[in-house]
Design a protein around this motif. Structure first.
Motif, mmCIF file in Angstrom:
data_model
loop_
_atom_site.group_PDB
_atom_site.id
_atom_site.type_symbol
_atom_site.label_atom_id
_atom_site.label_comp_id
_atom_site.label_asym_id
_atom_site.label_seq_id
_atom_site.Cartn_x
_atom_site.Cartn_y
_atom_site.Cartn_z
ATOM 1 N N THR A 14 0.828 -1.212 0.000
ATOM 2 C CA THR A 14 0.000 0.000 0.000
ATOM 3 C C THR A 14 0.864 1.264 0.000
ATOM 4 O O THR A 14 0.496 2.262 -0.628
ATOM 5 C CB THR A 14 -0.960 0.026 1.198
ATOM 6 N N VAL A 15 2.006 1.220 0.692
ATOM 7 C CA VAL A 15 2.917 2.370 0.684
ATOM 8 C C VAL A 15 3.449 2.615 -0.721
ATOM 9 O O VAL A 15 3.507 3.761 -1.191
ATOM 10 C CB VAL A 15 4.073 2.153 1.678
ATOM 11 N N ASP A 16 3.839 1.546 -1.413
ATOM 12 C CA ASP A 16 4.335 1.675 -2.782
ATOM 13 C C ASP A 16 3.261 2.280 -3.685
ATOM 14 O O ASP A 16 3.542 3.175 -4.495
ATOM 15 C CB ASP A 16 4.756 0.297 -3.290
ATOM 16 N N MET A 17 2.026 1.804 -3.551
ATOM 17 C CA MET A 17 0.924 2.352 -4.337
ATOM 18 C C MET A 17 0.671 3.814 -3.979
ATOM 19 O O MET A 17 0.406 4.653 -4.862
ATOM 20 C CB MET A 17 -0.341 1.516 -4.103
ATOM 21 N N PHE A 18 0.770 4.122 -2.686
ATOM 22 C CA PHE A 18 0.513 5.491 -2.243
ATOM 23 C C PHE A 18 1.570 6.451 -2.766
ATOM 24 O O PHE A 18 1.243 7.581 -3.176
ATOM 25 C CB PHE A 18 0.463 5.536 -0.718
ATOM 26 N N TYR A 19 2.829 6.042 -2.780
ATOM 27 C CA TYR A 19 3.883 6.913 -3.312
ATOM 28 C C TYR A 19 3.659 7.198 -4.799
ATOM 29 O O TYR A 19 3.897 8.317 -5.272
ATOM 30 C CB TYR A 19 5.257 6.271 -3.098
ATOM 31 N N VAL B 297 2.940 10.936 -6.623
ATOM 32 C CA VAL B 297 3.607 11.464 -7.819
ATOM 33 C C VAL B 297 2.575 11.921 -8.844
ATOM 34 O O VAL B 297 2.713 12.987 -9.456
ATOM 35 C CB VAL B 297 4.545 10.401 -8.425
ATOM 36 N N SER B 298 1.520 11.118 -9.029
ATOM 37 C CA SER B 298 0.507 11.486 -10.014
ATOM 38 C C SER B 298 -0.261 12.740 -9.594
ATOM 39 O O SER B 298 -0.710 13.520 -10.445
ATOM 40 C CB SER B 298 -0.463 10.326 -10.232
ATOM 41 N N LEU B 299 -0.427 12.949 -8.295
ATOM 42 C CA LEU B 299 -1.167 14.108 -7.805
ATOM 43 C C LEU B 299 -0.318 15.375 -7.737
ATOM 44 O O LEU B 299 -0.779 16.468 -8.102
ATOM 45 C CB LEU B 299 -1.735 13.819 -6.412
ATOM 46 N N PHE B 300 0.925 15.229 -7.268
ATOM 47 C CA PHE B 300 1.737 16.409 -6.955
ATOM 48 C C PHE B 300 3.043 16.499 -7.746
ATOM 49 O O PHE B 300 3.774 17.479 -7.589
ATOM 50 C CB PHE B 300 2.054 16.428 -5.454
ATOM 51 N N GLY B 301 3.361 15.490 -8.537
ATOM 52 C CA GLY B 301 4.583 15.523 -9.321
ATOM 53 C C GLY B 301 5.792 15.019 -8.540
ATOM 54 O O GLY B 301 5.669 14.497 -7.431
ATOM 55 N N GLU B 302 6.969 15.203 -9.119
ATOM 56 C CA GLU B 302 8.205 14.703 -8.530
ATOM 57 C C GLU B 302 9.119 15.818 -8.047
ATOM 58 O O GLU B 302 10.303 15.594 -7.794
ATOM 59 C CB GLU B 302 8.950 13.826 -9.536
ATOM 60 N N GLY B 303 8.602 17.008 -7.913
ATOM 61 C CA GLY B 303 9.431 18.125 -7.478
ATOM 62 C C GLY B 303 9.841 18.005 -6.024
ATOM 63 O O GLY B 303 9.226 17.282 -5.231
ATOM 64 N N HIS B 304 10.902 18.741 -5.665
ATOM 65 C CA HIS B 304 11.407 18.736 -4.297
ATOM 66 C C HIS B 304 11.339 20.134 -3.677
ATOM 67 O O HIS B 304 12.014 20.406 -2.681
ATOM 68 C CB HIS B 304 12.848 18.216 -4.270
ATOM 69 N N ASP B 305 10.526 21.008 -4.268
ATOM 70 C CA ASP B 305 10.347 22.336 -3.704
ATOM 71 C C ASP B 305 9.498 22.255 -2.442
ATOM 72 O O ASP B 305 8.830 21.244 -2.174
ATOM 73 C CB ASP B 305 9.671 23.257 -4.729
ATOM 74 N N VAL C 260 1.360 16.550 4.103
ATOM 75 C CA VAL C 260 0.004 16.695 4.642
ATOM 76 C C VAL C 260 -0.871 15.536 4.192
ATOM 77 O O VAL C 260 -1.605 14.939 4.998
ATOM 78 C CB VAL C 260 -0.605 18.049 4.209
ATOM 79 N N PHE C 261 -0.824 15.193 2.915
ATOM 80 C CA PHE C 261 -1.648 14.095 2.399
ATOM 81 C C PHE C 261 -1.226 12.765 3.016
ATOM 82 O O PHE C 261 -2.072 11.913 3.323
ATOM 83 C CB PHE C 261 -1.524 14.040 0.875
#
Length: 224
Positions: free
Chosen positions: A108-113, A117-125, A134-135
């Motif tokens: 489930t952690v792998d799926m959640f990560y 990425v699909s929701l917020f992208g891969e940025g590190h800002d 938060v999510f």
């Protein structure tokens, strides 16, 4: 009785935060060391990168196996070898059940990560890190951790169906689950920020290491 419940819950939360302060400091020190090693050592970077590549190649089975190893096998082995914990006759059965629970959590952690990425992208800002934290901590974590607590309570109560009714009760939520969740937030919010700071392919490996540190710390604290 109802008038004293909020005070009881507040006291439980305060006690849980105080009890987790030292483990939190130890875990944050370990994370700082891991970040320093990652930033300064090419071998550490290569090792984590290779781990990430293997996970991507094998997918969910590897996620399941990784969490079994880091959440169950490594802590139990070190508890036996270093802390000299006794090996009870039912230990294999307990480990098997824990492996099923934590292995499923790993998937489930792998799926959640991937969802993050699909929701917020891969940025590190800072904005992206804040959204993922938060999510993670206020949406996924409360649900995931409740299921873990309920599953172990279910086993301890002889797999009686009534356990689930109790686990959903207001009393259980306020006096048992809420203190644990607040304590987890105090320690894991900085931890997940470190995890999401890593490249996407390395987030699951780092999460596995953090989880192992967390369980090991509690074994040492309980022993002492």
């Amino acid at each position: 009785m109802s008038a004293t419940m909020p005070m009881t819950a507040l006291g439980q939360v305060r006690a849980a935060v105080q009890a987790n302060f030292l483990p939190g400091l130890v875990l944050w020190s370990c994370l700082a060391a891991l970040l320093a090693a990652y930033a300064s050592s090419a071998s550490v970077q290569a090792g984590l990168a290779q781990w990430g590549l293997v996970k991507q190649a094998w997918g969910y089975p590897f996620a399941f196996a990784s969490y079994v190893v880091f959440a169950v096998v490594v802590p139990e082995a070190l508890g036996f070898l270093v802390l000299k914990q006794t090996w009870s006759p039912g230990k294999w059965r307990e480990m098997g059940y824990a492996a099923l629970v934590f292995g499923t959590v790993g998937v489930t952690v792998d799926m959640f990560y991937a969802l993050q990425v699909s929701l917020f992208g891969e940025g590190h800002d800072s904005a992206t890190l804040a959204k993922k934290m938060v999510f993670d901590q206020f949406v996924y974590s409360p649900v995931s951790n409740w299921f873990v607590v309920a599953l172990f309570a279910w086993r301890e109560n002889g797999y009686h169906a009534s356990t689930w009714r109790v686990a959903l009760s207001a009393h259980f939520m306020s006096t048992r689950y809420l203190p644990m969740l607040v304590a987890l937030w105090c320690v894991w919010i900085p931890s997940v920020l470190v995890i999401y700071f890593m490249p996407t392919a390395l987030q699951f490996p780092v999460a596995s290491i953090v989880l192992s540190f967390w369980i090991l710390i509690f074994k040492f604290i309980r022993k002492s």
